[in-house]
Design a protein around this motif. Structure first.
Motif, PDB file in Angstrom:
ATOM      1  N   ASP A  98     -27.860 -21.939  -1.589  1.00  0.00           N
ATOM      2  CA  ASP A  98     -29.147 -21.267  -1.417  1.00  0.00           C
ATOM      3  C   ASP A  98     -29.889 -21.537  -0.105  1.00  0.00           C
ATOM      4  O   ASP A  98     -31.067 -21.241  -0.011  1.00  0.00           O
ATOM      5  CB  ASP A  98     -30.061 -21.628  -2.576  1.00  0.00           C
ATOM      6  CG  ASP A  98     -30.195 -23.134  -2.766  1.00  0.00           C
ATOM      7  OD1 ASP A  98     -29.668 -23.904  -1.941  1.00  0.00           O
ATOM      8  OD2 ASP A  98     -30.828 -23.542  -3.746  1.00  0.00           O
ATOM      9  N   LEU A  99     -29.227 -22.085   0.911  1.00  0.00           N
ATOM     10  CA  LEU A  99     -29.917 -22.353   2.174  1.00  0.00           C
ATOM     11  C   LEU A  99     -29.311 -21.543   3.320  1.00  0.00           C
ATOM     12  O   LEU A  99     -28.093 -21.416   3.426  1.00  0.00           O
ATOM     13  CB  LEU A  99     -29.842 -23.834   2.542  1.00  0.00           C
ATOM     14  CG  LEU A  99     -30.557 -24.796   1.604  1.00  0.00           C
ATOM     15  CD1 LEU A  99     -30.324 -26.231   2.059  1.00  0.00           C
ATOM     16  CD2 LEU A  99     -32.038 -24.497   1.532  1.00  0.00           C
ATOM     17  N   VAL A 100     -30.175 -21.004   4.178  1.00  0.00           N
ATOM     18  CA  VAL A 100     -29.769 -20.329   5.406  1.00  0.00           C
ATOM     19  C   VAL A 100     -30.424 -21.093   6.541  1.00  0.00           C
ATOM     20  O   VAL A 100     -31.580 -21.525   6.430  1.00  0.00           O
ATOM     21  CB  VAL A 100     -30.221 -18.853   5.414  1.00  0.00           C
ATOM     22  CG1 VAL A 100     -29.844 -18.169   6.711  1.00  0.00           C
ATOM     23  CG2 VAL A 100     -29.615 -18.100   4.235  1.00  0.00           C
ATOM     24  N   THR A 101     -29.691 -21.281   7.643  1.00  0.00           N
ATOM     25  CA  THR A 101     -30.256 -22.031   8.760  1.00  0.00           C
ATOM     26  C   THR A 101     -30.079 -21.268  10.068  1.00  0.00           C
ATOM     27  O   THR A 101     -29.093 -20.566  10.261  1.00  0.00           O
ATOM     28  CB  THR A 101     -29.650 -23.451   8.858  1.00  0.00           C
ATOM     29  OG1 THR A 101     -30.338 -24.187   9.860  1.00  0.00           O
ATOM     30  CG2 THR A 101     -28.176 -23.416   9.183  1.00  0.00           C
ATOM     31  N   PHE A 102     -31.071 -21.402  10.932  1.00  0.00           N
ATOM     32  CA  PHE A 102     -31.056 -20.790  12.255  1.00  0.00           C
ATOM     33  C   PHE A 102     -31.143 -21.907  13.280  1.00  0.00           C
ATOM     34  O   PHE A 102     -31.956 -22.825  13.145  1.00  0.00           O
ATOM     35  CB  PHE A 102     -32.256 -19.852  12.428  1.00  0.00           C
ATOM     36  CG  PHE A 102     -32.250 -18.699  11.473  1.00  0.00           C
ATOM     37  CD1 PHE A 102     -31.648 -17.504  11.834  1.00  0.00           C
ATOM     38  CD2 PHE A 102     -32.834 -18.807  10.223  1.00  0.00           C
ATOM     39  CE1 PHE A 102     -31.640 -16.434  10.947  1.00  0.00           C
ATOM     40  CE2 PHE A 102     -32.821 -17.746   9.334  1.00  0.00           C
ATOM     41  CZ  PHE A 102     -32.221 -16.555   9.702  1.00  0.00           C
ATOM     42  N   TYR A 103     -30.324 -21.826  14.324  1.00  0.00           N
ATOM     43  CA  TYR A 103     -30.307 -22.801  15.407  1.00  0.00           C
ATOM     44  C   TYR A 103     -30.765 -22.104  16.678  1.00  0.00           C
ATOM     45  O   TYR A 103     -30.459 -20.933  16.892  1.00  0.00           O
ATOM     46  CB  TYR A 103     -28.890 -23.336  15.638  1.00  0.00           C
ATOM     47  CG  TYR A 103     -28.280 -23.985  14.422  1.00  0.00           C
ATOM     48  CD1 TYR A 103     -28.472 -25.339  14.182  1.00  0.00           C
ATOM     49  CD2 TYR A 103     -27.529 -23.244  13.513  1.00  0.00           C
ATOM     50  CE1 TYR A 103     -27.911 -25.939  13.058  1.00  0.00           C
ATOM     51  CE2 TYR A 103     -26.972 -23.839  12.397  1.00  0.00           C
ATOM     52  CZ  TYR A 103     -27.163 -25.188  12.175  1.00  0.00           C
ATOM     53  OH  TYR A 103     -26.620 -25.774  11.067  1.00  0.00           O
ATOM     54  N   GLY A 104     -31.481 -22.819  17.522  1.00  0.00           N
ATOM     55  CA  GLY A 104     -31.904 -22.218  18.770  1.00  0.00           C
ATOM     56  C   GLY A 104     -32.766 -23.145  19.588  1.00  0.00           C
ATOM     57  O   GLY A 104     -32.689 -24.368  19.464  1.00  0.00           O
ATOM     58  N   SER A 105     -33.598 -22.518  20.422  1.00  0.00           N
ATOM     59  CA  SER A 105     -34.529 -23.278  21.255  1.00  0.00           C
ATOM     60  C   SER A 105     -35.858 -22.534  21.272  1.00  0.00           C
ATOM     61  O   SER A 105     -35.905 -21.315  21.151  1.00  0.00           O
ATOM     62  CB  SER A 105     -33.975 -23.437  22.671  1.00  0.00           C
ATOM     63  OG  SER A 105     -33.652 -22.189  23.233  1.00  0.00           O
ATOM     64  N   ASP A 106     -36.933 -23.299  21.439  1.00  0.00           N
ATOM     65  CA  ASP A 106     -38.259 -22.678  21.468  1.00  0.00           C
ATOM     66  C   ASP A 106     -38.621 -22.293  22.898  1.00  0.00           C
ATOM     67  O   ASP A 106     -37.805 -22.420  23.812  1.00  0.00           O
ATOM     68  CB  ASP A 106     -39.307 -23.580  20.812  1.00  0.00           C
ATOM     69  CG  ASP A 106     -39.583 -24.856  21.577  1.00  0.00           C
ATOM     70  OD1 ASP A 106     -39.119 -25.008  22.737  1.00  0.00           O
ATOM     71  OD2 ASP A 106     -40.278 -25.730  21.030  1.00  0.00           O
ATOM     72  N   ALA A 107     -39.845 -21.844  23.102  1.00  0.00           N
ATOM     73  CA  ALA A 107     -40.288 -21.375  24.423  1.00  0.00           C
ATOM     74  C   ALA A 107     -40.232 -22.458  25.493  1.00  0.00           C
ATOM     75  O   ALA A 107     -40.076 -22.158  26.675  1.00  0.00           O
ATOM     76  CB  ALA A 107     -41.699 -20.810  24.325  1.00  0.00           C
ATOM     77  N   THR A 108     -40.327 -23.731  25.086  1.00  0.00           N
ATOM     78  CA  THR A 108     -40.270 -24.821  26.062  1.00  0.00           C
ATOM     79  C   THR A 108     -38.838 -25.282  26.323  1.00  0.00           C
ATOM     80  O   THR A 108     -38.614 -26.154  27.146  1.00  0.00           O
ATOM     81  CB  THR A 108     -41.090 -26.036  25.576  1.00  0.00           C
ATOM     82  OG1 THR A 108     -40.454 -26.608  24.426  1.00  0.00           O
ATOM     83  CG2 THR A 108     -42.523 -25.650  25.267  1.00  0.00           C
ATOM     84  N   GLY A 109     -37.869 -24.707  25.588  1.00  0.00           N
ATOM     85  CA  GLY A 109     -36.471 -25.108  25.731  1.00  0.00           C
ATOM     86  C   GLY A 109     -36.062 -26.208  24.766  1.00  0.00           C
ATOM     87  O   GLY A 109     -34.924 -26.668  24.795  1.00  0.00           O
ATOM     88  N   ALA A 110     -36.989 -26.652  23.911  1.00  0.00           N
ATOM     89  CA  ALA A 110     -36.675 -27.720  22.962  1.00  0.00           C
ATOM     90  C   ALA A 110     -35.724 -27.203  21.884  1.00  0.00           C
ATOM     91  O   ALA A 110     -35.887 -26.091  21.368  1.00  0.00           O
ATOM     92  CB  ALA A 110     -37.956 -28.241  22.312  1.00  0.00           C
ATOM     93  N   ILE A 115     -34.433 -24.372   8.599  1.00  0.00           N
ATOM     94  CA  ILE A 115     -33.665 -24.374   7.358  1.00  0.00           C
ATOM     95  C   ILE A 115     -34.540 -23.692   6.328  1.00  0.00           C
ATOM     96  O   ILE A 115     -35.665 -24.121   6.084  1.00  0.00           O
ATOM     97  CB  ILE A 115     -33.309 -25.805   6.920  1.00  0.00           C
ATOM     98  CG1 ILE A 115     -32.528 -26.504   8.026  1.00  0.00           C
ATOM     99  CG2 ILE A 115     -32.520 -25.781   5.607  1.00  0.00           C
ATOM    100  CD1 ILE A 115     -32.453 -28.008   7.870  1.00  0.00           C
ATOM    101  N   GLN A 116     -34.023 -22.641   5.717  1.00  0.00           N
ATOM    102  CA  GLN A 116     -34.839 -21.818   4.831  1.00  0.00           C
ATOM    103  C   GLN A 116     -34.121 -21.581   3.512  1.00  0.00           C
ATOM    104  O   GLN A 116     -32.946 -21.249   3.497  1.00  0.00           O
ATOM    105  CB  GLN A 116     -35.095 -20.480   5.522  1.00  0.00           C
ATOM    106  CG  GLN A 116     -36.131 -19.627   4.891  1.00  0.00           C
ATOM    107  CD  GLN A 116     -37.528 -20.046   5.267  1.00  0.00           C
ATOM    108  OE1 GLN A 116     -37.838 -20.249   6.415  1.00  0.00           O
ATOM    109  NE2 GLN A 116     -38.381 -20.188   4.282  1.00  0.00           N
TER     110      GLN A 116
END
Length: 160
Positions: A98-110, A115-116
């Motif tokens: 039951d979990l979906v996850t997204f990986y990435g970076s925010d506007a600052t590059g962090a 996890i949803q």
């Protein structure tokens, strides 16, 4: 007599197959799943976990969103219901059941990961300018869709 008669089993299977219906003001805007679907999405949802089913359908929406972007933009995800901002989608996965996850970076590059739980899932797709130092935008939706097309319907234990 042009009406097709379905057995109870066929009717039950048909009711579990994914369907999509969308209406747009722009005639050039196509539904996320109008084109040929990967085999993984043509199968009944009954054998899939809610996480996998959501993962596969979100991929189609991301790929369709990217088709409308120019070469100066990439897909990103805005957070709904808060001021958490936006993340550039660089990867996506699921954890049964039951979990979906997204990986990435925010506007600052962090480095960022969301996890949803599938019952709380809301995804807002946004177009962000690609990084200046990149020649071409990265298209995660097409990469994810290719993986779906090549995947066998058996679960794997390894992460990529």
């Amino acid at each position: 007599m042009d009406e097709m008669i379905a057995t109870t089993a066929e009717a039950h299977e048909a009711s579990a197959l994914p369907r999509i219906h969308e209406v747009h003001t722009d005639p050039n805007q196509t539904a996320a799943c109008e084109e040929t679907l990967p085999k993984a999405l043509k199968k009944s949802s009954g054998a899939k976990s809610p996480a996998r089913f959501a993962y596969e359908r979100i991929i189609m929406y991301i790929r369709n969103f990217e088709k409308a972007l120019d070469n100066a933009h990439e897909v990103a995800m805005g957070f709904t219901g808060g001021d958490a901002g936006v993340i550039r989608i660089e990867g996506m996965g699921y954890f049964d059941p039951d979990l979906v996850t997204f990986y990435g970076s925010d506007a600052t590059g962090a480095k960022t990961q969301l996890i949803q739980h599938v019952t709380q899932l809301n995804v807002l797709l946004r177009a962000l300018p690609k990084h200046i130092d990149q020649e071409a935008p990265r298209r995660i939706g097409f990469k994810l869709a290719k993986e779906l097309e090549e995947s066998v319907e058996t679960p794997t234990d390894a992460t990529t």
